[in-house]
Design a protein around this motif. Structure first.
Motif, short mmCIF file in Angstrom:
data_model
loop_
_atom_site.label_atom_id
_atom_site.label_comp_id
_atom_site.label_asym_id
_atom_site.label_seq_id
_atom_site.Cartn_x
_atom_site.Cartn_y
_atom_site.Cartn_z
N VAL A 69 1.02 -24.88 -27.54
CA VAL A 69 0.30 -23.74 -27.13
C VAL A 69 -0.87 -23.35 -28.12
N ALA A 70 -0.51 -23.14 -29.53
CA ALA A 70 -1.37 -22.55 -30.45
C ALA A 70 -2.63 -23.78 -30.70
N ALA A 71 -2.29 -25.06 -30.26
CA ALA A 71 -3.23 -26.05 -30.42
C ALA A 71 -4.21 -26.38 -29.29
N GLU A 72 -3.65 -25.62 -28.48
CA GLU A 72 -4.52 -25.79 -27.05
C GLU A 72 -5.96 -25.72 -26.93
N GLU A 73 -6.53 -24.75 -27.54
CA GLU A 73 -7.87 -24.35 -27.48
C GLU A 73 -8.68 -25.31 -28.21
N GLY A 74 -8.25 -26.13 -29.57
CA GLY A 74 -8.88 -26.94 -30.34
C GLY A 74 -8.76 -28.28 -29.61
N SER B 197 0.83 -1.33 -0.08
CA SER B 197 -0.12 -0.06 -0.05
C SER B 197 0.78 1.01 -0.02
N GLY B 198 0.14 2.44 -0.19
CA GLY B 198 1.02 3.56 -0.12
C GLY B 198 1.79 4.05 0.64
N ASP B 199 1.15 3.47 2.21
CA ASP B 199 1.99 3.81 3.31
C ASP B 199 3.13 2.68 3.58
N GLY B 200 3.43 1.81 2.69
CA GLY B 200 4.53 0.67 3.03
C GLY B 200 3.91 -0.43 3.44
N HIS B 201 2.65 -0.68 4.16
CA HIS B 201 2.15 -1.72 4.88
C HIS B 201 1.69 -2.63 3.90
N PRO B 202 2.04 -3.80 3.83
CA PRO B 202 1.50 -4.82 3.04
C PRO B 202 -0.06 -4.99 3.19
N PHE B 203 -0.77 -5.27 2.05
CA PHE B 203 -2.26 -5.45 2.14
C PHE B 203 -2.48 -6.74 1.33
N ALA B 204 -3.09 -7.58 2.37
CA ALA B 204 -3.65 -8.67 1.76
C ALA B 204 -4.92 -9.01 1.51
N SER B 205 -5.19 -9.48 0.45
CA SER B 205 -6.79 -9.45 -0.18
C SER B 205 -6.99 -10.94 -0.71
N LEU B 206 -8.07 -11.53 -0.64
CA LEU B 206 -8.54 -12.63 -1.48
C LEU B 206 -8.69 -12.41 -2.80
N THR B 207 -8.15 -13.54 -3.83
CA THR B 207 -8.55 -13.21 -5.29
C THR B 207 -8.60 -14.51 -6.09
N SER B 208 -9.49 -14.56 -7.15
CA SER B 208 -9.29 -15.90 -7.76
C SER B 208 -8.15 -15.79 -8.67
N LEU B 209 -8.10 -17.12 -9.17
CA LEU B 209 -6.70 -17.54 -9.91
C LEU B 209 -7.11 -18.37 -10.89
N ALA B 210 -6.28 -18.26 -11.95
CA ALA B 210 -5.91 -19.07 -12.97
C ALA B 210 -4.51 -19.16 -13.54
N THR B 211 -4.33 -19.86 -14.28
CA THR B 211 -2.62 -19.82 -14.73
C THR B 211 -2.70 -20.04 -16.23
N ASP B 212 -1.59 -19.19 -16.76
CA ASP B 212 -1.30 -18.92 -18.00
C ASP B 212 -0.69 -20.60 -18.47
N SER B 213 -0.48 -20.58 -19.87
CA SER B 213 0.26 -21.99 -20.28
C SER B 213 1.22 -22.36 -19.72
N ASP B 214 2.27 -21.43 -19.31
CA ASP B 214 3.44 -21.96 -18.46
C ASP B 214 3.36 -22.30 -16.99
N GLY B 215 1.97 -21.89 -16.46
CA GLY B 215 2.15 -21.85 -15.22
C GLY B 215 2.04 -20.50 -14.38
N THR B 216 2.33 -19.26 -15.18
CA THR B 216 2.31 -18.14 -14.56
C THR B 216 0.87 -17.79 -13.80
#
Length: 262
Positions: A181-186, A46-65
């Motif tokens: 990666v190009a063939a994944e959707e099909g 956060s702007g004052d330097g404090h860590p700000f933790a929140s819950l978020t939904s996740l997915a991953t890209d093809s490489d796992g990012t």
């Protein structure tokens, strides 16, 4: 005050390093945790330097990012725009002491995704496959996708099982797998439409999951992502695949193994 017997000797002993050498078991666990996560705790600055933790939904890209879809109204979105450094905690839940279950803290540096780019279209598809309810708001103008490229990670596989991991320990190598990666959707559509019976057996016979209309939500060089409602599973390949023909052979072999197990 004099030291108790043995106290002086104990004080001279080097402290035991709690970090274990990284091995394939740790890499497999880390990849499974990241790839199968549907949510995590995102800690931004956060702007004052404090860590700000929140819950978020996740997915991953093809490489796992890891990927997130966030509103401009959310505090963590403004934080990421001001300072892209963040951490993501992903934990496996179960009965008993929560600290006995595996979890991973991933150090990331967030990057906003351009919606209309080829990357943006791929990320949108993969995110909605993992988070179908996000279809309700994915196209709202104040929502944006961010990729969370991994810079390092701390894995705790349970009591006494701590590891420090590099990005290469967690991510899939897409260098030789661009055709895949190009063939994944099909390929995903083909498996769900024409081989639903095999997908169900992957989940039930190979992964011990309850019976149901399991579907493939994504694939990559290292495995398949499966889902049934809010349940998600990761089915790793026995060896990495880098092209559609190798993928086809791997899926056929897994189907035969599943039928034999069933």
């Amino acid at each position: 005050m004099q030291d108790l017997p043995g106290q002086e000797e104990a004080s001279r002993r080097p402290a035991q390093d709690p970090i274990r050498p990284t091995d394939d078991t740790a890499r497999t666990l880390a990849r499974e945790l990241v790839r199968s996560a549907r949510h995590g705790a995102l800690a931004t600055l956060s702007g004052d330097g404090h860590p700000f933790a929140s819950l978020t939904s996740l997915a991953t890209d093809s490489d796992g990012t890891p990927l997130i879809l966030v509103s401009a109204l959310s505090g963590h979105t403004g934080n990421l725009k001001a300072d892209p450094r963040a951490s993501l905690l992903i934990a496996r839940h179960g009965k008993g002491d929560p600290l006995a279950h595996p979890r991973i803290t991933v150090r990331v540096r967030a990057r906003r995704i351009e919606r209309e780019s080829a990357e943006g279209q791929r990320i949108r598809r993969r995110f909605l496959a993992r988070q179908p309810k996000a279809q309700l708001y994915v196209d709202f103008p104040d929502f944006s996708f961010f990729a969370l490229p991994i810079e390092g990670a701390s894995l705790n596989g349970g009591f006494g099982r701590a590891y420090e991991l590099t990005p290469a320990d967690i991510l899939s190598d897409l260098g030789p797998a661009q055709a895949l990666v190009a063939a994944e959707e099909g390929a995903v559509a083909h498996m769900n439409e024409d081989h639903a019976d095999a997908v169900r057996l992957y989940a039930t016979a190979l992964l011990g999951a309850p019976d149901g209309a399991w579907r493939v939500t994504g694939l990559d060089p290292d495995g398949l992502d499966l889902a049934l409602g809010d349940q998600v599973l990761r089915l790793p390949f026995e060896a990495p695949v880098d092209e559609p023909s190798a993928l086809r052979a791997a899926l056929v072999a897994l189907a035969a193994k599943a039928r034999a197990a069933a």
